[in-house]
Design a protein around this motif. Structure first.
Motif, mmCIF file in Angstrom:
data_model
loop_
_atom_site.group_PDB
_atom_site.id
_atom_site.type_symbol
_atom_site.label_atom_id
_atom_site.label_comp_id
_atom_site.label_asym_id
_atom_site.label_seq_id
_atom_site.Cartn_x
_atom_site.Cartn_y
_atom_site.Cartn_z
ATOM 1 N N CYS A 271 10.410 34.746 -8.602
ATOM 2 C CA CYS A 271 9.975 34.587 -9.989
ATOM 3 C C CYS A 271 10.074 33.105 -10.351
ATOM 4 C CB CYS A 271 10.838 35.428 -10.924
ATOM 5 S SG CYS A 271 10.776 37.207 -10.563
ATOM 6 N N ASP B 260 10.525 35.572 -20.863
ATOM 7 C CA ASP B 260 9.082 35.814 -20.775
ATOM 8 C C ASP B 260 8.330 34.719 -20.023
ATOM 9 O OD1 ASP B 260 9.218 38.202 -22.115
ATOM 10 O OD2 ASP B 260 8.731 37.362 -24.073
ATOM 11 N N ASP C 163 7.325 34.094 -14.057
ATOM 12 C CA ASP C 163 6.187 34.784 -13.457
ATOM 13 C C ASP C 163 6.566 35.232 -12.057
ATOM 14 O OD1 ASP C 163 3.799 35.758 -12.550
ATOM 15 O OD2 ASP C 163 2.712 33.860 -12.679
ATOM 16 N N CYS C 164 6.617 36.545 -11.859
ATOM 17 C CA CYS C 164 7.005 37.119 -10.570
ATOM 18 C C CYS C 164 5.794 37.524 -9.736
ATOM 19 C CB CYS C 164 7.925 38.323 -10.789
ATOM 20 S SG CYS C 164 9.389 37.945 -11.771
ATOM 21 N N LYS D 31 1.944 41.998 -13.198
ATOM 22 C CA LYS D 31 2.402 42.637 -14.438
ATOM 23 C C LYS D 31 3.583 43.572 -14.211
ATOM 24 C CE LYS D 31 -1.371 42.749 -17.743
ATOM 25 N NZ LYS D 31 -2.307 43.621 -18.464
ATOM 26 N N ASN E 215 6.760 41.673 -13.262
ATOM 27 C CA ASN E 215 7.210 40.906 -14.433
ATOM 28 C C ASN E 215 7.929 41.820 -15.423
ATOM 29 O OD1 ASN E 215 6.157 38.541 -13.422
ATOM 30 N ND2 ASN E 215 4.364 38.514 -14.757
ATOM 31 N N LYS F 276 11.901 41.594 -16.583
ATOM 32 C CA LYS F 276 12.337 41.517 -17.979
ATOM 33 C C LYS F 276 13.294 42.651 -18.326
ATOM 34 C CE LYS F 276 8.053 39.321 -19.329
ATOM 35 N NZ LYS F 276 6.753 39.522 -19.960
#
Length: 195
Positions: free
Chosen positions: A50, A84, A87-88, A91, A94, A98
């Motif tokens: 990430c 937020d 970026d892994c 969607k 991510n 989170k």
């Protein structure tokens, strides 16, 4: 973990004030856009990385520090990394990331530089003390980072952390068949310049 990673290094600006007698110093630094903070880990079937979007850190960061005999103590060297902004790569992952960080209740990871030990002669590594807060849980760690000062200050290193130290439990996917391992790494490659 996240965001974490990114600014422990600001403390390393101790290079800037070593020649002054006034114990309390102040400076401002800017983080170069090519800097990187990457959190990586593994699952029982794969690996993940990430990457943090560092654009938010373009604004100057103000540092206040005291030069002590044994090390340089920082008063306000803190980075607040917004969950937020990681970026892994997709969607779904991510969202999982989170969730793992309990972003709804704790939207940021806080990194606070506590102190930096002056480097030994001809050594590129420095000892640093950091306070990391993830999902509302604070932990103090001591580690070493590689620091090089040319035109700018470059800080590199890897922080090895355990999710369980921050009372985090990784989500299980596909009926529990995919599990995130407890150990994660925060890889730092930070370039800073004094303003």
């Amino acid at each position: 973990m996240p965001h974490i990673t990114k600014t422990i290094f600001f403390g390393l600006l101790f290079f800037i004030g070593l020649s002054f007698n006034d114990p309390e110093r102040e400076t401002k630094v800017r983080v170069a856009p090519e800097s990187e903070v990457v959190i990586s880990g593994t699952t029982n079937v794969n690996q993940f990385s990430c990457v943090y979007n560092l654009e938010e850190l373009e604004m100057p960061i103000r540092l206040i520090y005291d030069e002590k005999t044994e090390h340089i103590v920082f008063k306000n060297a803190e980075l607040k990394l917004v969950n937020d902004c990681f970026d892994c790569g997709g969607k779904a992952i991510n969202k999982d990331f989170k969730e793992l960080l309990k972003t709804e209740r704790h939207p940021k990871v806080n990194l606070r530089l506590l102190y930096v030990d002056p480097p030994a002669a001809n050594k590129g590594r420095v000892d640093v003390g950091l306070e990391i807060e993830i999902a509302g849980v604070k932990r103090t760690i001591e580690t070493q980072l590689y620091c090089e000062q040319t035109k700018n200050i470059q800080v590199k290193g890897t922080l090895e952390l355990k999710l369980s130290d921050f009372e985090l439990e990784a989500p299980k996917k596909m009926l529990g068949m995919i599990k995130v391992d407890n150990e994660i790494k925060v890889n730092l490659a930070i370039q800073m310049s004094e303003i």
